[in-house]
Write an enzyme that holds these catalytic residues in place. Structure first.
Site, PDB file in Angstrom:
ATOM      1  N   CYS A   1      -3.320 -26.179 -69.301  1.00  0.00           N
ATOM      2  CA  CYS A   1      -2.482 -26.511 -68.147  1.00  0.00           C
ATOM      3  C   CYS A   1      -3.281 -26.587 -66.854  1.00  0.00           C
ATOM      4  CB  CYS A   1      -1.400 -25.456 -67.932  1.00  0.00           C
ATOM      5  SG  CYS A   1      -0.534 -24.929 -69.399  1.00  0.00           S
TER       6      CYS A   1
ATOM      7  N   HIS B   1       4.171 -21.917 -66.221  1.00  0.00           N
ATOM      8  CA  HIS B   1       4.566 -22.930 -67.213  1.00  0.00           C
ATOM      9  C   HIS B   1       5.194 -22.225 -68.400  1.00  0.00           C
ATOM     10  CE1 HIS B   1       4.687 -26.118 -70.039  1.00  0.00           C
ATOM     11  NE2 HIS B   1       3.639 -25.731 -70.739  1.00  0.00           N
TER      12      HIS B   1
ATOM     13  N   HIS C   1       7.744 -22.590 -72.126  1.00  0.00           N
ATOM     14  CA  HIS C   1       8.351 -23.422 -73.169  1.00  0.00           C
ATOM     15  C   HIS C   1       9.830 -23.048 -73.350  1.00  0.00           C
ATOM     16  CE1 HIS C   1       4.396 -24.707 -75.411  1.00  0.00           C
ATOM     17  NE2 HIS C   1       4.392 -25.027 -74.139  1.00  0.00           N
TER      18      HIS C   1
ATOM     19  N   GLU D   1      26.452 -20.821 -57.650  1.00  0.00           N
ATOM     20  CA  GLU D   1      25.891 -19.921 -56.649  1.00  0.00           C
ATOM     21  C   GLU D   1      24.380 -19.754 -56.782  1.00  0.00           C
ATOM     22  OE1 GLU D   1      27.287 -18.700 -54.088  1.00  0.00           O
ATOM     23  OE2 GLU D   1      25.801 -17.235 -53.418  1.00  0.00           O
TER      24      GLU D   1
ATOM     25  N   HIS E   1       9.315 -30.226 -74.134  1.00  0.00           N
ATOM     26  CA  HIS E   1       8.128 -29.399 -73.932  1.00  0.00           C
ATOM     27  C   HIS E   1       8.437 -28.127 -73.144  1.00  0.00           C
ATOM     28  CE1 HIS E   1       3.591 -29.423 -72.653  1.00  0.00           C
ATOM     29  NE2 HIS E   1       4.100 -28.228 -72.543  1.00  0.00           N
TER      30      HIS E   1
END
EC number: 4.2.1.109
Lengths: 263, 263, 263, 263
Positions: D123, D141, D143, D166, D222
């Site tokens: 990443c 990140h 999944h 809210e 992903h």
């Protein structure tokens, strides 16, 4: 589910540190043993709470001291308290067969109970039925949503029946039939709920009589009662049943029959 | 899921305090190492229990000591016990290729085992198949409800197939195809359940032969077997597969195809 | 759900080790008591976080010191902070009935607060309404998804109503009617959400007036407010209600009516 | 969700006991601080694992040392490892703007890394895009299945849009519009997945440019990328978004529109 903490220092978790000091030396000694029924009730209530089985003071557990000197001693959690926070000295202790009360948390020093007026669990007559009719070593009562949903999805059924799922084999008295080459299906009776918990006693006893092979009774819109020869067997049966009830709800909602016809 | 406790004092959690004193000095020394296969089995069983994978005594795990002096040594959890509460001295130790039993928990001092009569996990012949046919370093068996539901939702299929989900890439032998510019789809064979666990051996071995790229076999209405080159790879594969099975159930119920045609 | 850790050493968890040293001796002394309202707010926020009730800084809790020397003292968590990580010195302390601020976390040594500029929870006027109109001892606000989903599934209803589920009995003021032989059904008012949280005050107060038997108010697309005579009663009511809202969502999606006509 | 352990002894959890002894004195000193970015990555990865966000080695996190002496320092978790078990010395340390590598876990004594050959997270170019284009202080990140399911349920949409819940208010740049008396709706761009993670960089950067108000980008089939000005803001945004994605899946399956027309 939540496995017990296996840190070394948790061994004495049940003893709750200095709080024990105000108890009698005899009780202090008893509660040092993490396998003492009163400590096991506390440990299992915390586990059951994590599973959403006894939240909001619902549900409960009772253990008979089958491995102790007097196997007629029965420990019962109090009524209407937060199950995940009970302490070993908050149990009622009664002796079978007369259910004579030997010890109540109302006798415990007020420092530990804050003058709360304890009553034994409203499930007590139901637990006693399992001890006397089935010679159980422990009895568990939960408000499991899987149990409640199953009784709602099969609102007109008097039994919960499931077959051909591996987990069924964790339950007792389901022998492999050599002739038909089948493991028999699991059948759990469902009784109707009543306004007061103690009024369930008659129908629970009737279900226990009518279903000699069962280790559990479902209560519609309420939950489940499960028992076993020991506390650990009751725990395992309850886990296996809850797994099956969870699966049964998913199967029903997906349109999959709970009982499979053998091909 | 539940990450391991990283408190300093949990390092010696596996050693279980004074309990070790009744073991031989050799065993005491072995079990001080938190990465010893017997300790890892205990740690992973607690994790699997928290995931509802091995409740009610279901499921199990076996580790081969691939990093040890003798990589033919295999540790196996006992049958029919609460998986989240097993202790390192409750393992069976066998040596490949003859599966000679080198140590059984029945030899352990009774203080630690309470005279329980242990048997090796009923999964043993299935674990052995993974070791001998695939040179696995560890083998995991769970009763994951996602696995069971997938085999129920695809009752007539002999394979579970899914494509175009990122998590697939955590599994081995799914190479990027430079020509088609595609990552190949994941295929896991499904075998039928049998009344006795050991009777699964033939069909499991057949599936292993027929699917040389697979790291797992689904068992209909039962669960899943997953293996890997090491215990950590087996754990990662099992997590990634369970993630995909959980997602597959959601996709199927929402009407989303598991295999996407490339545009 | 997640039961509190009962390790011995967690008793002093709330005191957070040496961090306390920079506080005044009086505050150090106060925060040593794990049952101090400021410590209970921290403990319960961690529990609520584990239940997905207060993630993303949402939700909150306030406790009135009903067992202390001055039962007009009210502890309020700050606004916009991670609820599972708050510390006892980060609370606002106000005195009823004038809501005079006696202590703010902005007075705490900067070592402990990193110069963060605290504001009391945006729920403050709502919590105060529960204290003044109902003499509550604690008030809990969550963003529970079960609460939000219930208000969405019954978008046109001004009340959430459920009957004939055992868990209802954990809630107060639902007496068994001797004449009709029924336990009355549970009714919780639903108010509409507003762009600013404090603008909910009027409609919350109106709901409290119109529903004298309720211990909670649902806020559409937002969450729920629950109160009780003590912090532990508020906690139990909130758990029982969340259990019922979770079940209600499942029942509605499965086509099961929430209110059962008596036969 | 799982709140951090607040036992006193967990303060030094990150330091991992004696393991530190083989590190240089400088690193030993750094890792004693539980708020050091390398320790926070470890703590948050354990939390994310418990949420099923980074199981099977998926997902990751990177922190820029915005409060440190050199705010251009960026800590990055390694690729392909079990996220819940990483240790502070396994991080890559790079300096912006040139992404010069200052430290790699491959330089750490082999006792601690077992000769594993580390690579920075796949990443990394995506994290760097958030740092350079948005001046982010941290990037997460996951999944998350809620993220994946949302992109599947809205397969033909290029945006995820939700309004009138809210929890939306926990996200930044959604100002209350005084004229329309509305809080604007939340819009998160969805980009298509690619065979290799680093190939997402172009479309992620395009989405960041086209959606100047967003703090996140969804990746179809992903997961999600979320960033914030600090690690705690990124964590809060990610929690609030995941809450909304979880709710969105439930709403879509129940037939409730995600965007409510104002009445």
């Amino acid at each position: 589910m939540s496995a017990p903490c296996h840190c070394k220092h948790s061994d004495d978790g049940a003893s709750n540190g200095n709080a024990l000091n105000v108890l009698s030396p005899e009780l202090q000694q008893e509660f040092k043993d993490s396998n003492h029924p009163a400590n096991l009730i506390c440990e299992l209530c915390r586990l059951f709470y994590d599973n959403n089985w006894v939240t909001g003071t619902g549900g409960g557990i009772s253990i008979r001291d089958v491995d102790g000197e007097n196997p007629n001693l029965v420990y019962i959690a109090p009524s209407g308290v937060q199950k995940e926070r009970i302490q070993p000295w908050e149990m009622f202790l009664v002796e079978l067969p007369d259910e004579k009360i030997l010890r109540t948390p109302n006798d415990i020093p007020k420092e530990l109970t804050k003058s709360y007026k304890y009553k034994p669990s409203a499930c007590t007559p139901l637990f006693m039925s399992c001890y006397t009719m089935r010679d159980a070593g422990a009895c568990i009562h939960t408000h499991s949503q899987h149990a409640v949903m199953t009784t709602l999805l099969y609102e007109n059924e008097k039994e919960f029946t499931i077959s051909h799922i591996e987990q069924i084999k964790a339950l007792p008295k389901l022998q492999y039939n050599e002739q038909t080459k089948k493991v028999e299906k699991l059948v759990i009776p469902i009784i109707e709920n009543t306004p007061h918990e103690e009024d369930l006693t008659d129908s629970l006893q009737e279900a226990i009589k009518n279903y000699p092979g069962t280790s559990a009774v479902l209560v519609r819109r309420h939950g489940i009662y499960v028992w076993g020869e020991t506390v650990w067997k009751a725990k395992v049966y309850n886990e296996a049943l809850d797994y099956l009830l969870e699966l049964a709800v998913k199967m029903k909602l997906a349109g999959i029959p709970l009982v499979k016809e053998d091909s």
